[in-house]
Design an enzyme around this catalytic site. Structure first.
Site, PDB file in Angstrom:
ATOM      1  N   ASP A  66      37.223  72.985  55.583  1.00 16.30           N
ATOM      2  CA  ASP A  66      38.303  73.720  56.207  1.00 16.30           C
ATOM      3  C   ASP A  66      39.444  74.359  55.424  1.00 16.30           C
ATOM      4  OD1 ASP A  66      37.531  72.967  58.805  1.00 16.30           O
ATOM      5  OD2 ASP A  66      38.409  70.851  58.678  1.00 16.30           O
ATOM      6  N   HIS A 160      36.305  72.959  66.729  1.00 20.92           N
ATOM      7  CA  HIS A 160      35.872  74.045  65.768  1.00 20.92           C
ATOM      8  C   HIS A 160      34.569  74.530  66.272  1.00 20.92           C
ATOM      9  CE1 HIS A 160      38.196  72.004  62.250  1.00 20.92           C
ATOM     10  NE2 HIS A 160      38.766  73.243  62.377  1.00 20.92           N
ATOM     11  N   CYS A 247      31.756  69.430  57.663  1.00 24.81           N
ATOM     12  CA  CYS A 247      33.026  69.493  56.989  1.00 24.81           C
ATOM     13  C   CYS A 247      33.253  68.817  55.568  1.00 24.81           C
ATOM     14  CB  CYS A 247      34.266  68.726  58.037  1.00 24.81           C
ATOM     15  SG  CYS A 247      33.716  68.784  59.663  1.00 24.81           S
TER      16      CYS A 247
HETATM   17  C1  CIR Z   1      41.160  67.490  61.817  1.00 29.13           C
HETATM   18  O1  CIR Z   1      41.478  67.014  63.141  1.00 29.13           O
HETATM   19  O2  CIR Z   1      41.582  68.379  61.089  1.00 29.13           O
HETATM   20  C2  CIR Z   1      40.423  66.423  60.986  1.00 29.13           C
HETATM   21  N1  CIR Z   1      40.574  65.146  61.350  1.00 29.13           N
HETATM   22  C3  CIR Z   1      38.748  66.633  61.122  1.00 29.13           C
HETATM   23  C4  CIR Z   1      38.391  68.034  60.447  1.00 29.13           C
HETATM   24  C5  CIR Z   1      37.127  68.505  60.807  1.00 29.13           C
HETATM   25  N2  CIR Z   1      36.767  69.522  60.188  1.00 29.13           N
HETATM   26  C6  CIR Z   1      35.643  70.248  60.607  1.00 29.13           C
HETATM   27  O3  CIR Z   1      34.936  70.172  61.662  1.00 29.13           O
HETATM   28  N3  CIR Z   1      35.251  71.301  59.851  1.00 29.13           N
END
Ligand code: CIR
Length: 256
Positions: A66, A160, A247
């Site tokens: 991210d 996402h 992720c």
């Molecule tokens: C969030 O909500 O930001 C994290 N718990 C999970 C992020 C997941 N990232 C992604 O799908 N690229």
């Protein structure tokens, strides 16, 4: 092809991260085990994996995808929308500086890498609660300098874009119901993921293999029929925190 990946081990505060999954608290020891298996799977696909130290200040910092978008020519440091995640970029900047010229997404633009799907010279950018149009256009303009095209794709049903749409090579896209007749995705072979297996829309193609989450038999059988060379990984503890296979790493090709 990729030959390099960056990952970050979940911190001891992993269970304090953001989630809407309602699947209970993750077991940290098991998350570490699943993360080790993930790193080993990347290595078995031929990638050199640099495992960054846990960042104890940020419970979601294992979701490294991210905080950056990496193209062959540049890396773009994102501006996560989630306030508890904004500071995650600080420790990624010095790491990525070694590999690429850096660009930055600036406020009021927000962007998270989970919303960015590259298919060859085209980037599809999800507009979600985490990525706004301003951030998406900033990214698109940076990439346009290097002859990439970009398209904005509003997403209503997921955290996402890549929670529900993923390119797995050979012109195949895994998609949720929301995207099955999307005009921008015409021309791809769309493989629909049913609602009861939605988590498995997030699979990770790496070189000639495809990593999929364990426990999703309908998607698996569709992929077996298409002759994918599959690696299945248990991802239960990351699913509890809304995180999928893509992720957990930043992947790229490093030629020097
Ligand atoms: C969030 O909500 O930001 C994290 N718990 C999970 C992020 C997941 N990232 C992604 O799908 N690229």
């Amino acid at each position: 092809m990729f030959n390099k990946a960056l990952t970050r081990r979940p911190s001891s505060r992993f269970s304090e991260g953001i989630t809407s999954a309602n699947l209970g608290k993750p077991d940290l020891e098991l998350a570490w085990q699943q993360h080790r298996d993930y790193n080993n799977a990347l290595k078995s696909c031929g990638l050199d994996v640099t495992e960054l130290e846990p960042d104890e200040k940020f419970p979601d910092s294992c979701f490294v995808e991210d905080v950056a978008v990496i193209a062959d020519e540049a890396a773009i440091i994102t501006n996560p929308e989630a306030s508890s995640r904004k500071g995650e970029i600080d420790s990624m900047i010095p790491v990525l500086k070694k590999f690429r010229k850096l660009f930055f997404i600036e406020s009021p633009g927000t962007l998270e890498g989970g919303d960015v799907m590259q298919i060859e010279k085209h980037f599809y950018i999800g507009i979600t609660e985490r990525t706004n149009e301003n951030g998406a256009h900033q990214l698109g303009k940076i990439l346009s300098q290097y002859d990439y095209k970009y398209t904005l794709i509003p997403v209503t049903s997921a955290l996402h874009l890549k929670s529900v749409v993923n390119y797995i090579g050979n012109n195949n896209l895994l998609v949720s119901k929301e995207f099955i007749s999307h005009p921008e995705l015409r021309g791809f072979n769309l493989i629909q993921v049913e609602d009861d297996e939605l988590y498995s829309a997030n699979c990770l193609p790496l070189n000639n293999k495809l990593i999929i989450p364990k426990g999703f038999p309908k998607v698996k059988s569709q992929l077996v029929k298409l002759n994918y060379d599959l690696i299945e990984l248990a991802m239960t503890e990351f699913e509890k925190m809304d995180g999928g296979l893509t992720c957990l790493s930043l992947r790229f090709l490093q030629t020097e």
